[in-house]
Scaffold this motif. Structure first.
Motif, PDB file in Angstrom:
ATOM      1  N   ALA A 178       0.852  -1.193   0.000  1.00 33.58           N
ATOM      2  CA  ALA A 178       0.000   0.000   0.000  1.00 33.58           C
ATOM      3  C   ALA A 178       0.879   1.231   0.000  1.00 33.58           C
ATOM      4  CB  ALA A 178      -0.913   0.009   1.231  1.00 33.58           C
ATOM      5  N   LEU A 179       0.324   2.357  -0.465  1.00 28.30           N
ATOM      6  CA  LEU A 179       1.078   3.601  -0.451  1.00 28.30           C
ATOM      7  C   LEU A 179       0.191   4.770  -0.076  1.00 28.30           C
ATOM      8  CD1 LEU A 179       1.302   5.521  -3.637  1.00 28.30           C
ATOM      9  CD2 LEU A 179       0.646   3.156  -3.946  1.00 28.30           C
ATOM     10  N   ALA A 180       0.806   5.767   0.527  1.00 32.35           N
ATOM     11  CA  ALA A 180       0.134   7.021   0.836  1.00 32.35           C
ATOM     12  C   ALA A 180       0.740   8.117  -0.027  1.00 32.35           C
ATOM     13  CB  ALA A 180       0.297   7.371   2.313  1.00 32.35           C
ATOM     14  N   THR A 181      -0.115   8.936  -0.628  1.00 36.47           N
ATOM     15  CA  THR A 181       0.324  10.069  -1.427  1.00 36.47           C
ATOM     16  C   THR A 181      -0.145  11.343  -0.743  1.00 36.47           C
ATOM     17  OG1 THR A 181       0.189   8.780  -3.479  1.00 36.47           O
ATOM     18  CG2 THR A 181       0.183  11.186  -3.686  1.00 36.47           C
ATOM     19  N   ALA A 182       0.782  12.209  -0.399  1.00 33.37           N
ATOM     20  CA  ALA A 182       0.464  13.432   0.339  1.00 33.37           C
ATOM     21  C   ALA A 182       0.656  14.646  -0.556  1.00 33.37           C
ATOM     22  CB  ALA A 182       1.347  13.556   1.572  1.00 33.37           C
ATOM     23  N   THR A 183      -0.329  15.558  -0.558  1.00 30.25           N
ATOM     24  CA  THR A 183      -0.247  16.820  -1.277  1.00 30.25           C
ATOM     25  C   THR A 183      -0.714  17.923  -0.330  1.00 30.25           C
ATOM     26  OG1 THR A 183      -2.507  17.007  -2.154  1.00 30.25           O
ATOM     27  CG2 THR A 183      -0.992  15.539  -3.334  1.00 30.25           C
ATOM     28  N   GLU A 184      -0.678  19.161  -0.808  1.00 31.52           N
ATOM     29  CA  GLU A 184      -1.154  20.272   0.019  1.00 31.52           C
ATOM     30  C   GLU A 184      -2.643  20.136   0.324  1.00 31.52           C
ATOM     31  OE1 GLU A 184      -2.032  23.441  -3.626  1.00 31.52           O
ATOM     32  OE2 GLU A 184      -0.515  23.870  -2.098  1.00 31.52           O
ATOM     33  N   ARG A 185      -3.352  19.308  -0.426  1.00 32.10           N
ATOM     34  CA  ARG A 185      -4.784  19.128  -0.207  1.00 32.10           C
ATOM     35  C   ARG A 185      -5.101  17.994   0.756  1.00 32.10           C
ATOM     36  NH1 ARG A 185      -7.846  20.350  -5.953  1.00 32.10           N
ATOM     37  NH2 ARG A 185      -6.599  22.152  -6.561  1.00 32.10           N
ATOM     38  N   GLY A 186      -4.076  17.324   1.264  1.00 33.86           N
ATOM     39  CA  GLY A 186      -4.308  16.223   2.184  1.00 33.86           C
ATOM     40  C   GLY A 186      -3.583  14.974   1.731  1.00 33.86           C
ATOM     41  N   THR A 187      -3.989  13.840   2.301  1.00 30.09           N
ATOM     42  CA  THR A 187      -3.326  12.571   2.041  1.00 30.09           C
ATOM     43  C   THR A 187      -4.319  11.566   1.479  1.00 30.09           C
ATOM     44  OG1 THR A 187      -1.797  12.969   3.874  1.00 30.09           O
ATOM     45  CG2 THR A 187      -1.960  10.714   3.081  1.00 30.09           C
ATOM     46  N   HIS A 209       3.831  16.375  -4.625  1.00 31.60           N
ATOM     47  CA  HIS A 209       3.337  15.240  -3.857  1.00 31.60           C
ATOM     48  C   HIS A 209       4.503  14.440  -3.293  1.00 31.60           C
ATOM     49  CE1 HIS A 209       4.098  13.782  -7.932  1.00 31.60           C
ATOM     50  NE2 HIS A 209       4.239  12.560  -7.440  1.00 31.60           N
ATOM     51  N   ALA A 210       4.217  13.682  -2.241  1.00 31.78           N
ATOM     52  CA  ALA A 210       5.199  12.789  -1.619  1.00 31.78           C
ATOM     53  C   ALA A 210       4.546  11.421  -1.473  1.00 31.78           C
ATOM     54  CB  ALA A 210       5.627  13.324  -0.260  1.00 31.78           C
ATOM     55  N   HIS A 211       5.372  10.382  -1.427  1.00 26.76           N
ATOM     56  CA  HIS A 211       4.859   9.019  -1.266  1.00 26.76           C
ATOM     57  C   HIS A 211       5.497   8.361  -0.056  1.00 26.76           C
ATOM     58  CE1 HIS A 211       2.883   9.071  -5.138  1.00 26.76           C
ATOM     59  NE2 HIS A 211       4.016   9.222  -5.794  1.00 26.76           N
ATOM     60  N   ARG A 212       4.724   7.535   0.627  1.00 26.73           N
ATOM     61  CA  ARG A 212       5.249   6.643   1.652  1.00 26.73           C
ATOM     62  C   ARG A 212       4.635   5.264   1.417  1.00 26.73           C
ATOM     63  NH1 ARG A 212       7.960   7.493   6.318  1.00 26.73           N
ATOM     64  NH2 ARG A 212       7.492   9.717   6.295  1.00 26.73           N
ATOM     65  N   PHE A 213       5.460   4.216   1.558  1.00 27.51           N
ATOM     66  CA  PHE A 213       5.031   2.861   1.230  1.00 27.51           C
ATOM     67  C   PHE A 213       4.903   2.030   2.497  1.00 27.51           C
ATOM     68  CE2 PHE A 213       7.286   4.731  -2.293  1.00 27.51           C
ATOM     69  CZ  PHE A 213       6.406   4.524  -3.350  1.00 27.51           C
ATOM     70  N   TYR A 214       3.845   1.206   2.540  1.00 31.77           N
ATOM     71  CA  TYR A 214       3.545   0.382   3.704  1.00 31.77           C
ATOM     72  C   TYR A 214       3.536  -1.086   3.305  1.00 31.77           C
ATOM     73  CZ  TYR A 214       2.240   4.827   5.713  1.00 31.77           C
ATOM     74  OH  TYR A 214       2.264   6.123   6.158  1.00 31.77           O
ATOM     75  N   GLY A 215       4.313  -1.885   4.047  1.00 34.22           N
ATOM     76  CA  GLY A 215       4.534  -3.248   3.630  1.00 34.22           C
ATOM     77  C   GLY A 215       5.538  -3.249   2.490  1.00 34.22           C
ATOM     78  N   ARG A 216       6.058  -4.400   2.153  1.00 35.60           N
ATOM     79  CA  ARG A 216       6.930  -4.504   0.977  1.00 35.60           C
ATOM     80  C   ARG A 216       6.040  -4.305  -0.246  1.00 35.60           C
ATOM     81  NH1 ARG A 216       9.107  -9.048  -2.067  1.00 35.60           N
ATOM     82  NH2 ARG A 216      11.103  -8.427  -3.011  1.00 35.60           N
ATOM     83  N   THR A 217       6.273  -3.229  -0.976  1.00 37.48           N
ATOM     84  CA  THR A 217       5.322  -2.755  -1.982  1.00 37.48           C
ATOM     85  C   THR A 217       5.854  -2.928  -3.397  1.00 37.48           C
ATOM     86  OG1 THR A 217       4.514  -1.123  -0.392  1.00 37.48           O
ATOM     87  CG2 THR A 217       3.890  -0.803  -2.685  1.00 37.48           C
TER      88      THR A 217
END
Length: 261
Positions: A48-57, A74-82
């Motif tokens: 899974a991944l989270a994408t964050a922008t000035e408008r939220g996540t 935007h920025a990304h963070r990955f959860y679990g081996r993705t």
């Protein structure tokens, strides 16, 4: 606690080209804020991944794909081996999709097209372009299914959301949080609706689901995740998770284990 909140404002780094292709990312890997000259689809075939922008996540588990239009920091963070799949969308095709970051459900056809675009070498001239047209057609007909967590601008509301970001499992009522933030329950309730477009309960549930996805991807049990993220019992967590994500937390974990083998 895993961090799903948008990063602090900082200059965005424009990438000269829009990355494409695929590869495995380790749990917790973070890509700092940046932007692309083209649109970009990011699909987690596993993980899974989270994408964050000035408008939220926005959070996208394995059955959803994120869309970021050209120029959006935007920025990304990955959860679990993705298993990450990146597809660049030329500017002349971006108008076919929504003009803001979003998340879409992935149909079986869309999944196979995304995998083919990032797995296969182009066998014949124009093959990838034709396959990308199929992807665009599928997305244009697919309703948005955003696990979107908007962020406030009002200082009073931000004081409340800061408390919950620091501890998503906090069980305080809106009135109790308001006393800490220096605002009435009525004012905060109005701000949640007018500024964030949802109720306090819905916003906190979405925040908790974001953290639950990360916990489950990290191998924690359903019961442990429920308790840490603020649910009083596993059953209420399972109901909330299923409503928002579209599958039970147990099925989500099973799919993660299956896809990462």
């Amino acid at each position: 606690m895993p961090e799903t909140r948008q990063p602090s404002p900082q200059p965005s780094t424009p990438w000269p080209t829009t990355p494409r292709g695929g590869g495995w990312m380790p749990h917790g890997y973070h890509l700092a804020p940046h932007s692309h000259p083209q649109g970009q689809l990011v699909y987690a075939a596993a993980g899974a991944l989270a994408t964050a922008t000035e408008r939220g996540t926005w959070v996208a588990p394995a059955q959803r794909v994120t869309w970021t239009p050209p120029g959006f920091a935007h920025a990304h963070r990955f959860y679990g081996r993705t298993d990450v799949r990146l597809v660049a969308v030329p500017v002349d095709l971006c108008g076919e999709l929504v003009a803001h970051p979003s998340v879409f459900a992935v149909s079986p056809l869309l999944r196979e097209a995304l995998l083919a675009l990032t797995d296969r070498r182009e066998a014949r001239p124009g093959a990838h372009q034709r396959l990308l047209a199929v992807v665009i057609d599928e997305l244009a007909e697919t309703p948005e299914q955003s696990l979107h967590l908007p962020e406030p601008r009002d200082d009073r509301l931000r004081a409340v959301t800061d408390l919950l970001h620091a501890d998503p499992g906090r069980t305080a009522t809106l009135a109790e949080l308001g006393r800490v933030a220096g605002a009435s329950e009525r004012t905060l309730s109005r701000l949640f609706h007018t500024e964030l477009g949802m109720s306090f309960h819905r916003w906190r549930t979405t925040l908790r689901i974001h953290h639950a996805l990360a916990h489950l991807a990290d191998g924690r049990s359903v019961t442990e995740t429920a308790m840490e993220c603020g649910w009083s019992n596993p059953s209420s967590f399972i109901d909330a998770f299923t409503e928002v994500v579209g599958q039970t937390p147990g099925r989500y974990q099973t799919d993660l284990r299956h896809d990462t083998k």
